[in-house]
Motif scaffolding. Structure first.
Motif: not given
Length: 451
Positions: A65, A90, A263
């Motif tokens: 990321r 995304y 995450d």
């Protein structure tokens, strides 16, 4: 040739189950177009390609990321990504109220530290020099990274596994007979596993075949040594060392780091992958041990004084970490740095347990913390990715022997003994990423803050 087949040949439509993306064909701007002047779709596709390449290296969600964000900022767009073990979902936004969403996936996972190092260099250069880069130049650079950072030949990977596992079994208390048998078992077993991987054989089959062959080769080498050199039967107990190359240390460690940053998707998927790998390996190892009338037992104790033992542990830890690093496709200089860090931190861990009687989990935490702190200082000097020198340095601390003994005892319904070993393993497994996490919080401001 009909129109449909001509169209398919022109566009190179993939026939794979996980269809390959031919990135160049999805960029309609001429190659000499400055990357900053491309469309949102092209900018977003570039962000996705780089993210997917990083994910393929085995690095965690935070690093993927962070790199996608760096590329997005350089292209004056905003990126929001959801990252798993094999997939990235995304969306990219620009200032004109336009957005571009994509979901990308990999067919399998692996570890390639050399490729990760090249990609991080690319991201750093792109951040400062992107105004002068063309779309053709960017794709040329990425193609070069993919082409020149392939994995080591199977023979090199197999020899690295043999060196790593032979060193590992010494650190577990094994002597020369165990090391010799482990070396040949790991070399042949990992060669078969890597060969099956090259042929795209599924995960379960290649792990099962590799572990079964490793155990069988160890047993044959032991029988040969027993016949030629009169080895006692107690040396057979070292057979567990021949299968330790399958320990999924990288996903184990990165799962803990990802979950610490919330995450959760990536962390839980990595943990599930690691558990699946361990279950396959230990169940096959148990089956082979049953078939060969083997069982976990006490390896003959080494008659070494504390100084000699410490020196040999330093050497074995260096060789073990170096071997694992090469298996992770690190270049030799990167592997050497990780091996030096691992030699010091792992020897410290073992000596704390044996000579200071520290609990194994606490010693593992200290070992991982020291490795993380040293790596934080060293990485600024050598320029390697932090994960490429920290995770290999502590993979050798993952308690593969404990996990195998737990499954073996569960298999023969010794539930109490199995629970004892699995709890010991879980405590150490939890301590390792916490040690790295603590070092990261202390030394990395970007990691320390949640924004």
């Amino acid at each position: 040739m009909d129109e449909n087949s001509t169209s398919q040949e022109e566009h190179h439509i993939s026939g794979h189950h996980h269809m390959r993306i031919h990135w160049k064909e999805f960029f309609k701007s001429p190659d000499d177009t400055l990357i900053k002047d491309t469309t949102l779709v092209e900018k977003g596709s570039l962000v996705g390609r780089i993210g997917l390449m990083l994910l393929e290296c085995g690095t965690g969600a935070w690093r993927v990321r962070d790199s996608m964000n760096t590329i997005s900022r350089a292209l004056d767009i905003t990126c929001s990504a959801d990252i798993g073990l094999l997939t990235i979902s995304y969306t990219c936004f620009d200032v004109d109220n336009k957005s571009y969403s994509q979901t990308l996936s990999l067919p399998s996972t692996g570890v390639n530290m050399n490729k990760l190092n090249k990609l991080e260099d690319f991201v750093r250069h792109f951040e400062t020099e992107n105004e002068y880069w063309t779309i053709g130049g960017v794709h040329h650079e990425l193609n070069q990274i993919e082409r020149h950072t392939q994995t080591y030949p199977i023979a090199i990977s197999a020899l690295s596994a043999g060196i790593a596992c032979a060193s590992f079994i010494f650190l577990l208390g094994g002597g020369l007979p165990e090391m010799i048998c482990t070396f040949f078992g790991a070399v042949i077993g990992n060669y078969l596993r890597e060969y099956m991987g090259k042929k795209k054989i599924t995960l379960v089959a290649k792990i099962a075949a590799g572990v079964a062959v490793s155990c069988a080769v160890y047993f044959l080498c032991f029988k040969l040594g027993q016949l030629c050199f009169g080895w006692s039967y107690s040396h057979a107990y070292g057979y567990i060392g021949a299968m330790l190359y399958v320990i999924p240390g990288f996903p184990f460690i990165t799962s803990g780091l990802d979950m610490s940053k919330l995450d959760m998707r990536s962390g839980l998927e990595r943990l599930a992958y690691a558990i699946l790998t361990i279950l396959i390996a230990t169940m096959v190892g148990w089956g082979m041990a049953t078939a060969l009338s083997l069982k976990p037992g006490s390896i003959p104790e080494l008659q070494l004084n504390p100084l000699a033992l410490t020196i040999f542990r330093l050497i074995a830890s260096f060789c073990g970490v170096y071997g694992f690093s090469i298996m992770f496709n690190a270049k030799p200089s990167m592997a050497a740095v990780a091996a030096i860090i691992g030699a010091f931190s792992n020897t410290l861990r073992l000596n704390l347990v044996e000579f200071n009687h520290l609990p194994a989990a606490l010693a593992a935490f200290i070992g991982a913390l020291i490795a993380g702190l040293i790596a934080s200082f060293v990485r600024d000097k050598v320029g390697f990715p932090r994960i490429a020198i920290t995770v290999p340095a502590i993979v050798i601390m993952v308690p593969g022997l404990y996990m195998y003994r737990a499954v073996f005892n569960f298999g023969v319904t010794n539930i109490n003994i199995g629970a004892y070993w699995i709890m010991n393993a879980l405590m150490i497994i939890n301590a390792l990423p916490i040690g790295l996490l603590t070092a990261r919080i202390l030394t990395d401001p970007k990691w320390r803050h949640a924004d």
